[in-house]
Design an enzyme around this catalytic site. Sequence first.
Site, PDB file in Angstrom:
ATOM      1  N   ALA A 164     -15.397  -4.229  29.597  1.00 25.48           N
ATOM      2  CA  ALA A 164     -16.580  -3.598  30.181  1.00 25.48           C
ATOM      3  C   ALA A 164     -17.408  -2.997  29.055  1.00 25.48           C
ATOM      4  CB  ALA A 164     -16.153  -2.509  31.156  1.00 25.48           C
ATOM      5  N   GLY A 176     -11.624  -5.463  30.637  1.00 28.09           N
ATOM      6  CA  GLY A 176     -12.319  -6.302  31.613  1.00 28.09           C
ATOM      7  C   GLY A 176     -12.365  -7.765  31.191  1.00 28.09           C
ATOM      8  N   GLU A 225      -9.139  -9.063  32.304  1.00 24.00           N
ATOM      9  CA  GLU A 225      -9.161  -9.067  33.777  1.00 24.00           C
ATOM     10  C   GLU A 225      -9.991 -10.252  34.287  1.00 24.00           C
ATOM     11  OE1 GLU A 225     -10.335  -4.868  33.986  1.00 24.00           O
ATOM     12  OE2 GLU A 225      -8.609  -4.549  35.286  1.00 24.00           O
ATOM     13  N   GLU A 266      -7.357   0.334  28.397  1.00 23.31           N
ATOM     14  CA  GLU A 266      -8.042   1.421  29.119  1.00 23.31           C
ATOM     15  C   GLU A 266      -7.332   2.763  29.010  1.00 23.31           C
ATOM     16  OE1 GLU A 266      -7.628  -1.632  30.118  1.00 23.31           O
ATOM     17  OE2 GLU A 266      -9.507  -2.382  30.952  1.00 23.31           O
TER      18      GLU A 266
END
Length: 699
Positions: free
Chosen positions: A62, A103, A106, A126
């Site tokens: 992200a 992310g 992911e 994270e």
Amino acid sequence: MTSADYTLHGAVAVIRLDNAPVNTLSASVRKGIAEGLERAADTESVSAVVLTGAGSNFCGGADVTEFGTPQMRAAPDLHDLLDLVEGFGKPVIAALNGTALGGGLELAMCCHYRVALSSAPLGLPEVKLGLLPGAGGTQRLPRLAGAERALNMIVSGNPVNARELAQTALLDRVVDADVVAAAVTLAANADGKLPLKKARDISVVLPNAEAFFDFARGAIAPLAKHYPAPAKCIDAVEAAVLKPFEEGMKIEAAAFAELLQGTVSKALRHVFFATRAASKVPDVPSGTATRPIRSVAVIGAGTMGGGIAMNFANAGLRVTVLETAQAALDKGLGVVKKNYESTLKKGRLTPAQFEERLALIGGTLSYDDIADADLVIEAVFEDMGVKKQVFETLDRKAKVGAILASNTSTLDLDQIAAVTQRPQDVVGLHFFSPANVTKLLEIVRGAKTAKDVLATALAVAKQIKKIGVVAGVCDGFIGNRMLNAYFRQMGFLLDAGALPQQIDRALENFGFAMGPFRVADLAGNDIGWAIRKRLYLEHPDKPFSRIPDRICELGRFGQKTGAGWYDYKPGERAAIPSETVTKIVLEESERLGLQRRKVSDEEIVERALYSLINEGARILEEGVASRSSDIDIVYIAGYGFPDFRGGPMFYADTVGLANIVRAMRGFAKGYRPDAWKPAPLLQRLVAENRGFASWGKSS
Ligand SMILES: NC(=O)c1ccc[n+]([C@@H]2O[C@H](COP(=O)([O-])OP(=O)(O)OC[C@H]3O[C@@H](n4cnc5c(N)ncnc54)[C@H](O)[C@@H]3O)[C@@H](O)[C@H]2O)c1
């Protein structure tokens, strides 16, 4: 604008994330992927899609700069994008051409297949920002890589190379080159018949789940007191094992939202951004040319000189250490060798690396041998006369354009620079003991330091894996100036009723790596004593507790003399509360006519922190630091301040500056009121209802 390109490789569409430097999933990248997918869906001849990244990264995750901004929610948001990929009607294959983090991983786990370059680092970091993977990572990784491996990766946040995951369902193929071609081949060979495999459909098999998670909770218990994220990671992975996918996703989402709002994640994210910001100096543009640094010289082979030299050898640079006498040189280089030997023994260096590093460090007694150095760092005695003499010699001997740096902790850099004909080349490079370990490098900007010298110093910090923070010239720069104010307060607390071990314990419970007295015993109490002796002359009206001096008068300089604020058993580092010190403390209270009172741990923390914050406010107002977050980084990287509190200035904002000033006014009613005058900036910010974070942005 979109940041993903689309090309056709036969019947396979390749969508390439393109957002330098690490292809984070910014709004424009998400949009680019979604548009690519739409195009692939609409093109009948396309049988499969490959997702890959431009350059040497797949995707860094992200875009943290979007956190809390409308961009984060811009369509498609990360969750919508992942649903789109997973639910796509044609097979989507991730071609992991390099790093896939957070992310990014992911996203890859929502693809139906994954092909990876064997060296690609894959991870969910994270937790390092006080969060957990919030886009299905805690649910999909256990299903694909197994619960144990997934838990390790999620709780540690550390990436693992693809080759180590080759045997898991996370990766369908691991290759050493041409990852996109391998992904295209995988799709092409299936002739349009690749089943749409989804991680969510896998069940995790873990026979002793209860015992496994109990053990994991036990292992993180010491951390859990201050860091809430690891426990939440375990809860979420447990849900992946025990509950249906959708339920696990809800547990993950709730935990993510809670952590995101919490102070700890806010603090850790602040530290992340503050570390990046520290390398930017307001009036030194980021493109400023730097001077090439190929060889380094260090003057003085004492405690600091040896450690400083090691930093450069570790970075592969040649270093020459200069001393006044052969014996001192041999001694200093001997310590360096011993340090490397101990790293070798611990297995953290290979024998070849050991030899290589030692070979990079040479010694000399002659300035002629360092005349070619691009960077010279002086680390001789903390004595203005000696330093001036060294810089006069350097001015004569060093080549034109060489950067002349001083490691002084307290002396006026401008005076040192003034003895040279090239003050623009002089800068402070203030390392912290142990110099080869401590992350902080205070870069002291003299009145005449050239911008390219500053830019080079910041680049050097990066090269030797330090965090460089620029400070202006003043007594103690940022770090030690604040430390002196804080230590002085702790002395007054001893006078009033506390004991060193109580103060240390209270501050260690707050989260400091070590309390001030244990630190002082490690660093050497004589250093602070020398500084105070100078301050007594310079500021005769400024009161200090007599206790630290009395400790030094007994020769109790700390661990190096076997006694300091604590007693030590020979050869051991365990700090044992000292009856001698307690006696001195009680005598001093009596001498001052003070009725000793019970001091609460809360009061200790407030006095310690507020004295740091008050001095920090002065430093900020004087422009010695260019932003409050630089002060935070100095304290975290150099002084063991807890990162989960975000640094003293960030902490101040979380407490509320008005509350701090109120408490300070309360302290001013008691013993030693002079020390509790709120800094003008603090008062101004309270009046304007602002925090430190806003200072410099709109002031
Ligand atoms: N020790 C610390 O924790 C610490 C931390 C940060 C900065 N510093 C600063 O680093 C500097 C060095 O401190 P240290 O603790 O390493 O001192 P030290 O006494 O351990 O070492 C100083 C070395 O410099 C050598 N030396 C003295 N005069 C010299 C000269 N003219 N030419 C060449 N070599 C000379 C000495 O022989 C000695 O080996 C000081 O300015 C100090 O303030 C120290």
